[in-house]
Every structure is written in structure tokens, then in C-alpha cells.
Motif scaffolding. Structure first.
Motif, mmCIF file in Angstrom:
data_model
loop_
_atom_site.group_PDB
_atom_site.id
_atom_site.type_symbol
_atom_site.label_atom_id
_atom_site.label_comp_id
_atom_site.label_asym_id
_atom_site.label_seq_id
_atom_site.Cartn_x
_atom_site.Cartn_y
_atom_site.Cartn_z
ATOM 1 N N PRO B 84 0.781 -1.258 0.132
ATOM 2 C CA PRO B 84 0.061 0.024 0.078
ATOM 3 C C PRO B 84 0.839 1.211 -0.226
ATOM 4 C CG PRO B 84 -0.838 -1.585 1.667
ATOM 5 C CD PRO B 84 0.535 -1.946 1.043
ATOM 6 N N ASN B 85 1.866 1.323 0.801
ATOM 7 C CA ASN B 85 2.846 2.422 0.850
ATOM 8 C C ASN B 85 3.306 2.759 -0.659
ATOM 9 O OD1 ASN B 85 4.366 4.548 1.852
ATOM 10 N ND2 ASN B 85 6.256 3.114 2.063
ATOM 11 N N LYS B 86 3.867 1.506 -1.175
ATOM 12 C CA LYS B 86 4.385 1.796 -2.512
ATOM 13 C C LYS B 86 3.032 2.323 -3.562
ATOM 14 C CE LYS B 86 8.054 -1.221 -4.569
ATOM 15 N NZ LYS B 86 8.127 -2.397 -5.064
ATOM 16 N N ALA B 87 1.904 1.994 -3.425
ATOM 17 C CA ALA B 87 0.720 2.264 -4.215
ATOM 18 C C ALA B 87 0.288 3.735 -3.801
ATOM 19 C CB ALA B 87 -0.662 1.322 -3.826
ATOM 20 N N ARG B 88 0.581 4.177 -2.755
ATOM 21 C CA ARG B 88 0.387 5.533 -2.473
ATOM 22 C C ARG B 88 1.175 6.294 -3.265
ATOM 23 N NH1 ARG B 88 -2.978 8.096 1.686
ATOM 24 N NH2 ARG B 88 -2.196 10.128 1.851
ATOM 25 N N THR B 89 2.592 5.938 -3.248
ATOM 26 C CA THR B 89 3.565 6.812 -4.023
ATOM 27 C C THR B 89 3.261 6.967 -5.451
ATOM 28 O OG1 THR B 89 5.079 5.988 -2.397
ATOM 29 C CG2 THR B 89 6.054 6.951 -4.312
ATOM 30 N N PHE B 90 2.786 5.797 -6.078
ATOM 31 C CA PHE B 90 2.632 5.484 -7.539
ATOM 32 C C PHE B 90 1.238 6.538 -7.800
ATOM 33 C CE2 PHE B 90 5.009 1.594 -7.669
ATOM 34 C CZ PHE B 90 5.984 2.040 -8.266
ATOM 35 N N ALA B 91 0.406 6.504 -6.787
ATOM 36 C CA ALA B 91 -0.854 7.089 -7.103
ATOM 37 C C ALA B 91 -0.308 8.689 -7.018
ATOM 38 C CB ALA B 91 -1.844 7.027 -5.640
ATOM 39 N N THR B 92 0.489 9.308 -6.118
ATOM 40 C CA THR B 92 0.942 10.492 -6.276
ATOM 41 C C THR B 92 1.764 10.819 -7.479
ATOM 42 O OG1 THR B 92 1.454 10.285 -3.831
ATOM 43 C CG2 THR B 92 2.209 12.309 -5.108
ATOM 44 N N ARG B 93 2.469 9.808 -7.983
ATOM 45 C CA ARG B 93 2.993 9.859 -9.322
ATOM 46 C C ARG B 93 2.052 9.992 -10.475
ATOM 47 N NH1 ARG B 93 8.264 5.812 -10.658
ATOM 48 N NH2 ARG B 93 8.425 6.584 -12.906
ATOM 49 N N LEU B 94 1.186 9.268 -10.473
ATOM 50 C CA LEU B 94 0.108 9.306 -11.387
ATOM 51 C C LEU B 94 -0.477 10.707 -11.458
ATOM 52 C CD1 LEU B 94 -1.608 6.128 -10.949
ATOM 53 C CD2 LEU B 94 -0.190 6.545 -12.882
ATOM 54 N N VAL B 95 -0.794 11.245 -10.309
ATOM 55 C CA VAL B 95 -1.530 12.649 -10.424
ATOM 56 C C VAL B 95 -0.381 13.692 -10.611
ATOM 57 C CG1 VAL B 95 -2.376 14.188 -8.686
ATOM 58 C CG2 VAL B 95 -3.195 11.877 -8.663
ATOM 59 N N ALA D 222 9.813 6.796 13.227
ATOM 60 C CA ALA D 222 9.424 6.602 11.830
ATOM 61 C C ALA D 222 8.551 5.997 11.467
ATOM 62 C CB ALA D 222 10.741 5.945 11.210
ATOM 63 N N GLY D 223 7.898 4.916 12.082
ATOM 64 C CA GLY D 223 6.721 4.240 11.836
ATOM 65 C C GLY D 223 5.488 5.232 12.004
ATOM 66 N N SER D 224 5.612 6.092 13.023
ATOM 67 C CA SER D 224 4.451 7.104 13.168
ATOM 68 C C SER D 224 4.293 8.124 12.077
ATOM 69 C CB SER D 224 4.857 7.821 14.618
ATOM 70 O OG SER D 224 4.681 6.899 15.485
ATOM 71 N N GLU D 225 5.488 8.623 11.744
ATOM 72 C CA GLU D 225 5.593 9.525 10.588
ATOM 73 C C GLU D 225 4.902 8.903 9.356
ATOM 74 O OE1 GLU D 225 9.219 12.439 10.709
ATOM 75 O OE2 GLU D 225 10.086 10.373 10.586
ATOM 76 N N LEU D 226 5.421 7.825 9.045
ATOM 77 C CA LEU D 226 4.801 7.234 7.926
ATOM 78 C C LEU D 226 3.302 7.119 7.750
ATOM 79 C CD1 LEU D 226 5.671 6.002 5.093
ATOM 80 C CD2 LEU D 226 5.453 3.746 6.244
ATOM 81 N N ALA D 227 2.830 6.490 8.901
ATOM 82 C CA ALA D 227 1.506 6.364 9.050
ATOM 83 C C ALA D 227 0.693 7.658 9.097
ATOM 84 C CB ALA D 227 1.082 5.639 10.758
ATOM 85 N N LEU D 228 1.028 8.743 9.506
ATOM 86 C CA LEU D 228 0.557 10.154 9.695
ATOM 87 C C LEU D 228 0.682 10.677 8.152
ATOM 88 C CD1 LEU D 228 1.849 11.403 12.852
ATOM 89 C CD2 LEU D 228 -0.503 10.996 12.434
ATOM 90 N N PHE D 229 1.871 10.276 7.502
ATOM 91 C CA PHE D 229 1.923 10.815 6.243
ATOM 92 C C PHE D 229 1.013 10.030 5.370
ATOM 93 C CE2 PHE D 229 5.268 10.797 2.473
ATOM 94 C CZ PHE D 229 4.557 11.809 1.927
ATOM 95 N N ASP D 230 0.887 8.846 5.286
ATOM 96 C CA ASP D 230 0.038 7.975 4.418
ATOM 97 C C ASP D 230 -1.372 8.204 4.751
ATOM 98 O OD1 ASP D 230 1.898 7.302 2.677
ATOM 99 O OD2 ASP D 230 2.041 5.425 3.076
#
Lengths: 262, 389, 296, 314
Positions: B84-95, D222-230
């Protein structure tokens, strides 16, 4: 009161008795040597004295205090330092940093202050570094202070270990074959170091194979054979002890025996 | 050249190649850009791979036929590996980078839910290909999906169980996202059908033997049927272990195994297994009057001809998503994302592989239970369970 | 539940555990052989299992008879194992253990990456060697293929044992494992021994993959989990001890099966790892690992 | 070494410069996002470097702590009504506490046994996060409330770029301070010889434990940051593969080097983005690059390049 004493110390590994009921006592300010053929139990005894092994029975007394089975870092806090026959250098660090590690107990070690680098940490680092450089000068490595530890020659590493041990400001120093692998010139240098260390008030216990060296520097000598105490006394006494001669003659031929007597 | 230097050189060259390729991909700006982030690799790759193939197949086909609104379609697909983390990055990239006007895909629920806020913020319509009901419930303005929900699959199974008078079941679910989500949904609706769950077991997504769990289910007194929410190879192993243990009550699989490979993998053990699935799997058996028949037969032929692999409903979801989007673009007469979104929401009577889609502002899926067919495996092939008992 | 049913249930769990455990044991054995020869923990070990299964599937799909296809798969895996040693491990000679681990992880990603291009991303099966009709024993059932897996694992252990104890080459491998420098001094080509170990490990992995594919199916990414479980089994038994590896692998499989059956199928992996942690806390070098004495 | 002071300051200077200057060449928010992800991963790697690079203790379960931090900011605000920033601290405290509790027995293990011990521990955390769906949302993950400071919602790549950049610089500063202190020297010493360190008066077990706790706190934040960011998190963040990735960052970049950890994180975060052009060859290339980098720069990228530069200068 003796600086270090062993009372009936024994240890066995998987049924093999490596040290068998050994007792001795070291007077403060002396150089006390432990000799014996290979496998006699010298290094094992060293490992017991420095807390690496816990003896199966018997006691170790440091300045009269029972320290049997105490962890190495606690022994260090009580003023014991040692070097290693198989060098234990911190190869990832520079020469001077190796010695700085030895100052550990003499430094304030508050983790929070270190993390947030209170000014005192910087001051202390400088002081520690200064002291470490002095010790390196003492062992003759001043010009190598900033080199990687791994770049030192063998004899240099032996002296580095001595400097690191001295950084602890010990009362008792255990030297495990300080002259092993050294040429005659280097051995002489080590001998000079040992004498100076004792002169500064530190008691020295050493294990060494170089008989001439041992005979020259030791106040008293303990002879081990097969894990047992064979003899103890001054260099002269040991040299004349028929059992010692027999042990060396019987097993290692006349050459070693002759060397022991010379 | 020294050895370490060669290593650095290789890295540098690799980086340079990528930078170049990124620059090229920005060059063709006049086309209508459709984006996708799919799990082409990773644990959900058997979903993502046919989706990927379907999108490529039909975009090429449409472009060969002249494109849409006189423009070519340009497909930008990234492989998120199910992360999901990668997917979100790709979503940003698509946009932000690719500036796509619409997105099809998001193979897994996790990837979809991670991407959704990006498209919501950017006001880009997003048609997900993932299963869970959370994607469209509650409704997000820019998020749609094509596959039936897992809750619908549960309901379809329970309906069939009820019709057969089977009310005491065991459940064995995968602990992967699909299995776990469907398990939850099934437990939510099971009470509505007067069915009780006697034994509730689970297995890891990559486990290789489920006999201990099935033994426990088998030993539940009064067991009348077993339901297995799961996807991937797990259900095939469950089915084989089921046979091995000699369990005789009916076994229900989920729409997560709706591809021919399940029958191949499970072998003879799959006989008499039932599952809810889209009409696509039984394309050739549909009666001629069925409105879906021409669509599913055409897709099946095209897909199997192009890839040489049997069709699966997963690729079908991508087909539906792509054509819902394309029809919306045609109706909107422009490639403006907001207009496309509005038209997607107005989709009515769209005949896809998954069923007949009627969307509305409150329903971003547009399928009802009738879109699901109850299938039974007979002689190594799907057959429709026609009349309920 | 009466006594018979309880017994049947117990046996069923045991059969499951032994089948899965036999695979773990073979992977753990592969770890151990490479570790002994080269001190490398090879996280690409699972990929050999994958190659065994996938290559057999692909080659037999091309019309080659199954035994030949299997032979080809083993040979190919051995080739990959040898290449792994010569092209990736040997050039990094002298690097720290963690660096070597990362190299093997890189290798496993690479092999997986190539496999998904050469093959595909679908699951595949092989036909069972002796049919699918289960044997019934005290109310529990076992597939003929499970017997193949257990028997195959047993045969590999016996053959390996004979190799190490009876052949000069095997003894050379043992000597090199015990003391590399001494082995080199008596004229053993330790480089050859290491390559050989990678080859043997790869062969064991591939055979495991072929034996188990009819039961567990295979795909390009079955290797990761198997590497993890095999490593766990090897450590549980005591790294560097082949007997320990087999024992650790079997035990891990059994604990998973009994954990899933009697306690909680959701937490069965957790139960297995809790057991490993407890064992290591009591005996920090695994069940059969050598007790070490600090030498300074 | 004269260099110690300058090395510490140089590393910080390079980091600050990078964080400050990079946005000047960023054409879009996508770059901010990727860079923010690099800073976040780098923070976890810098922490892990304290344990692995300084003290030489491997952890194959470190993503577990990353997961604890991530789920702290997911569960705390949603279920307990706590403010997100408090949950960051609570997550860090929980991670540190867990590390302190399990660290003593686990860190008694050595070498590969330590690897499997930490691996097992990480697997357990990931398993709990996957299985306790009532709290964690299960394998599908759960959404995370945005960070709000003084009623201002903080979201978007640009804001998080600066936050994560600042936190990374701060974390690197702490790690560099530690390196050049008695505790840091103790850690680096016991890396080479635990016995010699112990006989130098260093409480080896205690120092390892604190390194473990510190590394856990870094990972948690770092985990907290990622969760809040995403705004969304799944149990995969706590999984075995992520643990391996963190270890690979530290080792690739260069064990013991703070800058190396950042470079390792940057490489492994951006590579998948860069390799997308190779479509299906992506995985194979990633594996190949990791192998080549390690074979040719076995000390890691930063120390390896430093050594090459030093050699070519002399």
C-alpha cells in the motif's frame, strides 16, 4: 594484605580438569609470573581471575575482597585490567580511540547528556583524548595515534593493549604473554614498560613463555603443570627446583630446561 | 578500472537510464492518459497480472480502432507489488507526474484504500478493482469499483445454503486481506440467514497443509457444509485436504478462486464444489438470450487468444473498469477528470463481465446479487446451478 | 470425543506436521551444509526449492517425461547454486557475515525476478507420484505423496550421512567445516569444497521442491517463506549441526500443526516462534548446537 | 582524530544542505513525497545503525517497532481519542519499553541466533497486528487520522517533507553525538570484542540493551511519521520483508556510518520508483543492484566511496 590471591581454584570443561586446586598470593607492587608448558592451565587461570570463567570451586580475592565469579566489568571497576594473548583490538577504531575506550570508567557516562551533547561531553572527550595520547606516548605509539588500529604492526598492537589497560588506572594488571611474537628488541621494550608500570605502583601478574624475560623481571614465579601447582618461589628457587627441571626436561627436552636455568 | 569503481559505474548507468525514460514518458502529452497501479507482482499477482494484460490488450485495440474522442489512449501502469505504501507513492506519481485524467485499478483493498485519499484530493476519478465493501461504503466522491463485494459473495453463498436447507457450517478462512475481510463480512450477515458457524478456523496465505484445521471442522458435531473465503493457492490446498480427510458435506469456495487454475490445481477434489462467480466463467453456457452473453464471450475469446491463458474474472474486472471509464469519457465528450467522474456515476445499463452496472450517487458499484451466478464444478468444468431447490 | 477419535485427530496433526516439517528439515539441511562450508547463511536457499518445482513444471509441460524433467530441474538448481557461489559469494570473500547475508538476499530477489519472467506468476502443480487415494491409519488419513516427501527426506539424510562418513570427498567437506585453515594445509581444495556445498544444498532444495509440489503447489515466490521457516528450523536445531537441522525442521512442522490443531490456527506461526524463543533463551545455541567456551 | 569533530559536523552539514536544497530542483509534489519517504526510512535506518553499525548486533525484526509506532498513531486517536502527537510519544515509549523488556534475554543470543531471535519477535508483532482486526483493521489495514497541531491539519507531501527532514536531521544529530561519547565508544568497542570491552569496565549487556532501546524508539517514530503521512497503514509495515529492507539499508549504505544509512534508505526507496521503466525486469534488476553494490563495495556505499576517494587522493 595481598593484591591478588587464589584459594584452591579449580575448573573443569566437560570432564577435563584444566585448573586443579591452585592457590597463590601476589604481594602488592610485585611482578608475579605464571609459567608452565602449553596446556598447563595458565590462560585458563587468567580467564578465571579476570571473570571470564567462573571457577568450579575455590575463591579469588582481590585486595582481600572475595570477587569469585564477578563479571569482568565489575572486576575492572575494582581496579583489575588485563591484556590478551590472542589480541582483542577494536579494529574498527583508531589507535587513540582504542585507548579512550579504556577510560570508560573514569568518564561521566550520562546517556542523555551524551545524546544532546551537553558542553561537558565535548570537554570530557578532549580530556580523555589527551590522557589517551599520554598513554600512547608512554608505550611509544604517540606518532600512530590517529591511524587505524589495524595498521599497527604486531608488536605495536601488544603495546596498544597495554596502553588501553593502563587507561583504566588499574591497581592490578594481568599481562597475557606481552612479549609473544616480539623480536628481542621489542621484548626489551616490553620489559622496560613492565618495570615502569610496577614502579608507578601497579601490581603486575604475567603469563609468558620467554623464560629469560620471566626470570629477569619476576619477583615471584608460579609454575603450573597439568593444571596443578608444581612450584612457587623466586626465580632462583624455581630454577633450582628439581621437579621443575624434571617437568621441563622430561617433556620438553634439555633445551627448554637449559633456557630456564640460564 | 578498479572493481569498486565498476560497481559505481553500473549504478550510475542504471540511474541515468531511468531518468531518461522518465523524461520520455512525459513527452506524449496530447493523449488521454489513463493510470493504473496494479499488483502485477507479489502475493496478489495472479489478480494483478490478468488485470495488467487486459488493460494493455484493450487499450491497444481501442487505439488501433482510432482511440476515443479522436485521441489516443495512453496507459501508465505501475506495479505496486501489493504494498500500500508503494501504491500511494505511485498514486501521487500518477497525479503529479503523469497527470492522468482517470485511474483504473488498485488490485488489493489495502492498496486501494491507501490510494483513495490522493485521488479524492486531486479530484481524479478512480475505479478500483479490489473486493472489499469498505472501498465504496461509505461512498467517496471520486472512488468507484467494479468487482462484487465480499459481502455479496457471502450473501450469495448463504442464500444457496438456505435453499438447500443447510444451516450448520464450518468456516476456514485465509488470514490474508481477502480471506480475512470476507470472513468478517460473512460473520456480519450470517445471522440473517439463520445459519450458525460451528467451527471457525484460519490458515496463513502461504501455508501448505490445512489438514489440522479441517480435522477440527470435521469433528464439529452436526456439520452440514463448509465455506472457505480465500484466494490464491490456499483454497486449492484446502480443497485437496478436504478430499484427503474424506469430508463429504458440501464445500463452498469464494469468488476469490474464480479462475480455471483453481480447478486445475485442486484436481478431482474440486468436483461438486460450489462458488459464487460472475457469468464470465460460464460464458459459453449462458442462454442465448442473456444480455451478458455477447460481452463475456467476446472478452473471453479476445483474452484467451492474446494471452494463451484461460480467462479469469479478475481480468474481467479490469475490462469492466476500463470500459466504464471509456464510455464515461465518450459521454462527457472531454477528458476533464471532473466531467468523467460525473459520467461514471451516471453509468446505467452498462453490460460488463461482472454483471449489469447501474451506478448512482449513493452506489459506486452498481451491481446487485443477481450479477453473481452460483456455479458448481462438474467434470472439471464450471456449470451453472440453475434452479434452487 | 472418544479415545479413538482423539487418537485419530492426534495422528492427523502429526502426519500434517511431519509432511510440512520434512520440507522445513530439507531447507534447514541446505542452510547447514552451506553454513558449515563457508559460514554463509544463504537466504536464497528457498529459491532452490522454488526452482525444483517450477522448472519441473515448465519442462514437463513442454512434453518431457516427469522423471527427466525432475532431473533437469535438479541439475539446473545445482548450476544456479554453483553460480551463486562463484559469481556472488566468492568475489565477496572476507566480507562480514551481514554483508554476505545481504548478498544472498539480493540473489534471492534476483532469482525470483528472473523466474517470474521466464515462467509466470501463476500457481502450478505436479501430478502425485503414486496417485491421490489417501491411506487410512487409525482413522487418520495420509496421502501417498506425503510418504514420498518423508521418505525422500529420510533418503537424503541417509545418503548425505554415507557421503560424509564413507567417502574421501565427504570427509574433506567435514574437515573443511571443522577447520578451514587446517584443511587447506593438508591439501584440501576448500574452494572446491565450498562450491560443492552450494551444489549439494541446491540439489537438496530442488529435490524438496519436486517432492512437495504435488501437495503444496508452487509458484515463483514460494521461496521466501520456506527460507524463513528453514532458517528458523536450522537455528532451532543448532546451526551447523545437520542432525539438528533435520530435528529442528521436523519439530517446527509438528509445532505448527499441533498449534493449529489444538490451540489457534490464527496464531500457529506465533506459537512456533514463541517456542523457538523459549528454546533459545534456555539454550542459546539451539537444541543440538555446540556449547561454546569463550577463547581469548 | 582531528576528523572526529569535522566528520560529525560534516555529516550534519551535508544532511542539512540536502534537506534544504533538494526542493529547489523538485518539479512536483511527487518528488516531495518520495524524498519524505526517504527521510522517514532513513530515520529508522539511522536508529538501526546504532544497534547494527555501532554495536554490531543484528536485528531482523526491527520493522516490528516501526509497526508499533505506526499503529500507535492509528489506534490512539481513533479508539482512545488521544491527540496524534501524544500517540507518537506513547508509541515511542511503548517501543522502547518493549525493547527494554525483551532485549535482555534476546541480546544474550549471539550472531545468527540473535538474528533468528529478533526475527521471531518481529514476526510475533506483525502477527498480532494482522490478527487483532478489531483494533488494527486486520491485513487490509486501517486509516490514520491526520496530524493536527493547534487545530491545523498537517498533510501533503510538502509539509511532511519538512517535518520528516527536520526529524531526520535531529535524529542524525543525536546518533552522531552518541558516536562521539563514552557510550558510543563502548558500543563500537564491544562490536569488535565483547571481552576486551568488558575488561575495559564496560557493562556490555547494558550497553547493548540501550542500543536496542534507542533503535526501537527511532523505528517507532519513523513508523508514526509514515502512518501519519500516508493516512493509512497495513501490517506489512511491521513484517519480515520490511525488517530485511531496513537491515539492507544500513548494510548497503555502510554499517557504522550515519550518512551511509541515509544513502542506503535513499537507494532502496527510490530504486523501485526508478526501475518502473524496466517493467517486469524491475525485481531482477533490484536484486542485481543489491548484489553488485555489496560485492564491489563490501564496506557499504559511503565508507567504500570514502576509502576510494582517500586512495585516489594519496
Amino acid at each position: 594484605m595481598s593484591a591478588l590471591a587464589a584459594e584452591n581454584v579449580a575448573i573443569a570443561f566437560g570432564g577435563i580438569v584444566a585448573v586443579d586446586g591452585v592457590s597463590f598470593s601476589v604481594e602488592p607492587g610485585n611482578i608475579f609470573s605464571i609459567i608452565g608448558p602449553n596446556g598447563a592451565g595458565k590462560t585458563t587461570l587468567f580467564n578465571i581471575m579476570s571473570g571470564i570463567y567462573r571457577p568450579g570451586s575455590g575463591r579469588i580475592l582481590l585486595a582481600g575482597e572475595d570477587v569469585t565469579g564477578l563479571e569482568p566489568h565489575r572486576l575492572a571497576a575494582k581496579g583489575l585490567a588485563r591484556t590478551f594473548q590472542n589480541l582483542q583490538i577494536f579494529f574498527r577504531m583508531s589507535v587513540v580511540e582504542n585507548v579512550m575506550v579504556g577510560r570508560h570508567l573514569r568518564e561521566a557516562r550520562d546517556l542523555m547528556k551524551a545524546l544532546f551533547r551537553f558542553p561537558s561531553v565535548g570537554h570530557q572527550n578532549r580530556a580523555t583524548r589527551e590522557k589517551a595520547r599520554e598513554l600512547l606516548a608512554f608505550v611509544g605509539l604517540a606518532d600512530r595515534a590517529d591511524d587505524a588500529a589495524g595498521s599497527l604492526p604486531y608488536g605495536g598492537l601488544r603495546r596498544l593493549e597495554i596502553a588501553r589497560a593502563l587507561a583504566l588506572e588499574p591497581r592490578l594488571l594481568l599481562l597475557d604473554e606481552p612479549a609473544a611474537g616480539c623480536n628481542p628488541v621489542e621484548t626489551e621494550a616490553v620489559e622496560g614498560l613492565v618495570r615502569e608500570i610496577v614502579r608507578s605502583g601497579i601490581t603486575v601478574v604475567l603469563v609468558e613463555h620467554d623464560m629469560r624475560f620471566v626470570m629477569r623481571v619476576s619477583d615471584r614465579i608460579l609454575v603450573l603443570d597439568g593444571g596443578k601447582k608444581l612450584a612457587e618461589g623466586t626465580a632462583d628457587e624455581v630454577r633450582r627446583n628439581p621437579q621443575v627441571i624434571a617437568a621441563y626436561l622430561g617433556r620438553y627436552g634439555s633445551k627448554e630446561a637449559a633456557r630456564a636455568r640460564s | 578500472m578498479t572493481k569498486p569503481f565498476r560497481g559505481v559505474m553500473l549504478l550510475t548507468i542504471a540511474v541515468a537510464c531511468m531518468a531518461l525514460a522518465m523524461a520520455v514518458s512525459n513527452a506524449l502529452a496530447q493523449d488521454i492518459k489513463i493510470g493504473a497501479s496494479l499488483s502485477v507482482t507479489g502475493p496478489a499477482s495472479f489478480l494483478g497480472a490478468p488485470e495488467d494484460k487486459t488493460l494493455h490488450l484493450y487499450v491497444d485495440k481501442i487505439n488501433a480502432e482510432g482511440g476515443v474522442l479522436g485521441k489516443k489512449l495512453q496507459l501508465v501502469i505501475y506495479d505496486d507489488g501489493g504494498d500500500p505504501n508503494k501504491a500511494r507513492t505511485f498514486a501521487t506519481r500518477l497525479v503529479e507526474e503523469d497527470k492522468v485524467v482517470v485511474v483504473v485499478g488498485g488490485t488489493t483493498t489495502g492498496a486501494t484504500l491507501a490510494m483513495a485519499p490522493i485521488f479524492e484530493d486531486a479530484q481524479i476519478p478512480f475505479v478500483s478493482l479490489a473486493g472489499a465493501v469498505e472501498i465504496i461504503d461509505p461512498v467517496r466522491k471520486y472512488v468507484f469499483k467494479t468487482p462484487h463485494t465480499d459481502r455479496m459473495a457471502c450473501e450469495k453463498i448463504f442464500e444457496d445454503l438456505k435453499a438447500r436447507g443447510l444451516t450448520k457450517i464450518g468456516m476456514i478462512s485465509g488470514t490474508d486481506a481477502f480471506g480475512k475481510s470476507m470472513h468478517e463480512q460473512c460473520l456480519k450477515v450470517v445471522g440473517n440467514y439463520g445459519i450458525t458457524v460451528l467451527a471457525d478456523e484460519s490458515y496463513g496465505a502461504q501455508d501448505s497443509d490445512m489438514t489440522p484445521q479441517l480435522t477440527n471442522i470435521k469433528n464439529a458435531a452436526g456439520l452440514q457444509a463448509v465455506v472457505n473465503p480465500g484466494f490464491g493457492q490456499g483454497p486449492a490446498i484446502v480443497t485437496r485436504n478436504y478430499k484427503q480427510l474424506g469430508i463429504t458435506v458440501p464445500l463452498y469456495e469464494s469468488h476469490g478462486v474464480a479462475s480455471k487454475s483453481y480447478i486445475d490445481l485442486a484436481g478431482p477434489a474440486a468436483e461438486a464444489v460450489r462458488l459464487p462467480a460472475a457469468a464470465l466463467l460460464v460464458a459459453d453456457q449462458l442462454p442465448d438470450g442473456d444480455p451478458q452473453k455477447p460481452v463475456v464471450v467476446a472478452y473471453k475469446r479476445a483474452y484467451e487468444k492474446a494471452t494463451g491463458q484461460p480467462v479469469s474474472t479478475f481480468g474481467g474486472h479490469a475490462y469492466d473498469g476500463l470500459f466504464i471509464v471509456i464510455e464515461a469519457i465518450r459521454r462527457a465528450g472531454t477528458a476533464d477528470p471532473k466531467r468523467i467522474r460525473d459520467e461514471i456515476e451516471r453509468t446505467t445499463g452498462f453490460i460488463g463481465t461482472g454483471g449489469i452496472v447501474n451506478m448512482s450517487p449513493s452506489d459506486h458499484l452498481g451491481l446487485n446479487l443477481s450479477a453473481f451466478r452460483m456455479l458448481e464444478i462438474k467434470n472439471g468444468d464450471w456449470t451453472m446451478v440453475t434452479a434452487t431447490h | 470425543m472418544d479415545g479413538f477419535a482423539t487418537m485419530a485427530e492426534f495422528l492427523q496433526f502429526a502426519f500434517s506436521g511431519l509432511t510440512v516439517g520434512a520440507v522445513y528439515a530439507l531447507v534447514a539441511l541446505g542452510f547447514t551444509i552451506i553454513y558449515n562450508a563457508s559460514d554463509v547463511v544463504n537466504f536464497a536457499q528457498g529459491e532452490f526449492v522454488m526452482l525444483g518445482g517450477m522448472v519441473t513444471v515448465a519442462v514437463s509441460a513442454a512434453g518431457i517425461p516427469l522423471p527427466l524433467a525432475a532431473l533437469f530441474a535438479v541439475a539446473l538448481a545445482v548450476g544456479v547454486g554453483v553460480a551463486l557461489h562463484r559469481l556472488a559469494i566468492e568475489p565477496a570473500h572476507g566480507a562480514s557475515p551481514v554483508v554476505l547475508i545481504i548478498i544472498t538476499i539480493g540473489a534471492s530477489i534476483f532469482i525470483r525476478g528472473v523466474a517470474q519472467i521466464v515462467f509466470d506468476r501463476q500457481f502450478h502443480k505436479l501430478p502425485s507420484f503414486s496417485g491421490d487415494a489417501p491411506f487410512v491409519l487409525f482413522g487418520a488419513t495420509i496421502l501417498p505423496q506425503s510418504l514420498w516427501v518423508m521418505g525422500g527426506a529420510g533418503a537424503i539424510v541417509v545418503v548425505l550421512h554415507a557421503f560424509f562418513e564413507r567417502t574421501i570427498l565427504g570427509k574433506a567437506v567435514l574437515a573443511a567445516a571443522a577447520n578451514r585453515l587446517a584443511a587447506r594445509l593438508v591439501g584440501i581444495d576448500t574452494r572446491l569444497i565450498m562450491t560443492l556445498s552450494f551444489g549439494i544444498s541446491a540439489a537438496i532444495g530442488a529435490v524438496a521442491g519436486i517432492l512437495v509440489t504435488p501437495i503444496t503447489l508452487t509458484s515463483y515466490n514460494v521461496g521466501t517463506l520456506l527460507a524463513l521457516k528453514g532458517f528458523a528450523g536450522g537455528m532451532l536445531g543448532g546451526m551447523g549441526n545437520p542432525l539438528g537441522a533435520v530435528l529442528g525442521g521436523l519439530l517446527l512442522g509438528l509445532v505448527e500443526a499441533f498449534g493449529a490443531g489444538y490451540l489457534s490456527s490464527t496464531y500457529k506461526d506465533g506459537i512456533a516462534f514463541v517456542m523457538i524463543l523459549v528454546v533459545l533463551f534456555v539454550s542459546p545455541r539451539g537444541l543440538l548446537g555446540r556449547r561454546s567456551v569463550e577463547r581469548v | 582524530m582531528r576528523g572526529i569533530f569535522s566528520k560529525r559536523r560534516m555529516t550534519l552539514l551535508v544532511l542539512v544542505a540536502l534537506v534544504a536544497v533538494l526542493p529547489l530542483v523538485f518539479p512536483s509534489g511527487y518528488y516531495y513525497r518520495v524524498a519524505a519517504l526517504v527521510w522517514i526510512s532513513a530515520l529508522a535506518a539511522v536508529g538501526l545503525n546504532i544497534l547494527m553499525g555501532y554495536a554490531g548486533q543484528v536485528s531482523l525484526g526491527h520493522a516490528g517497532f516501526f509497526g508499533v509506532g505506526a499503529y500507535a498513531v492509528a489506534i490512539g486517536p481513533a479508539r482512545l481519542g488521544l491527540a496524534s502527537w501524544i500517540c507518537i510519544l506513547l508509541g515511542a515509549a511503548a517501543s522502547g519499553g518493549i525493547a527494554w523488556l525483551v532485549g535482555r534475554p534476546i541480546l544474550r543470543l549471539k550472531g545468527h541466533y540473535l538474528a533468528i531471535g529478533t526475527l521471531g519477535f518481529g514476526v510475533l508483532i506483525a502477527l498480532v497486528l494482522t490478527s487483532e482486526a478489531k483494533w488494527t483493521g486486520g491485513p487490509d489495514g486501517t486509516s490514520v487520522a491526520r496530524l493536527a497541531v493547534a487545530n491545523m491539519r498537517i498533510s501533503g507531501p510538502t509539509a511532511w517533507y519538512w517535518i520528516s527532514g527536520f526529524v531526520l536531521v535531529f535524529g542524525a544529530w543525536l546518533a552522531l553525538n552518541l558516536e562521539d561519547s563514552p557510550a558510543g565508544r563502548a558500543l563500537r568497542a564491544l562490536h569488535d570484542s565483547e571481552i576486551a570491552a568488558a575488561l575495559g569496565g564496560i557493562d556490555v549487556a547494558r550497553h547493548k540493551l540501550w542500543a536496542f532501546v534507542l533503535a526501537a524508539v527511532y523505528a517507532s517514530i519513523a513508523g508514526s511519521e509514515l502512518a501519519l503521512f500516508d493516512g493509512f497503514i497495513t501490517p506489512d509495515t511491521a513484517g519480515f520483508l520490511h525488517s530485511i529492507e531496513l537491515v539492507a539499508m544500513v548494510v548497503l549504505g555502510g554499517m557504522g556510518s550515519v550518512l551511509g544509512s541515509v544513502v542506503g534508505a535513499a537507494l532502496l526507496t527510490t530504486l523501485p520508483q526508478l526501475l518502473t521503466v524496466f517493467v517486469e525486469y524491475e525485481q531482477a534488476l533490484l536484486g542485481l543492484i543489491i548484489m553488485l553494490a555489496m560485492i564491489f563495495l563490501r564496506l557499504g556505499i559511503v565508507p567504500g566511496v570514502q576509502r576510494m576517494l582517500a586512495r585516489s587522493a594519496s
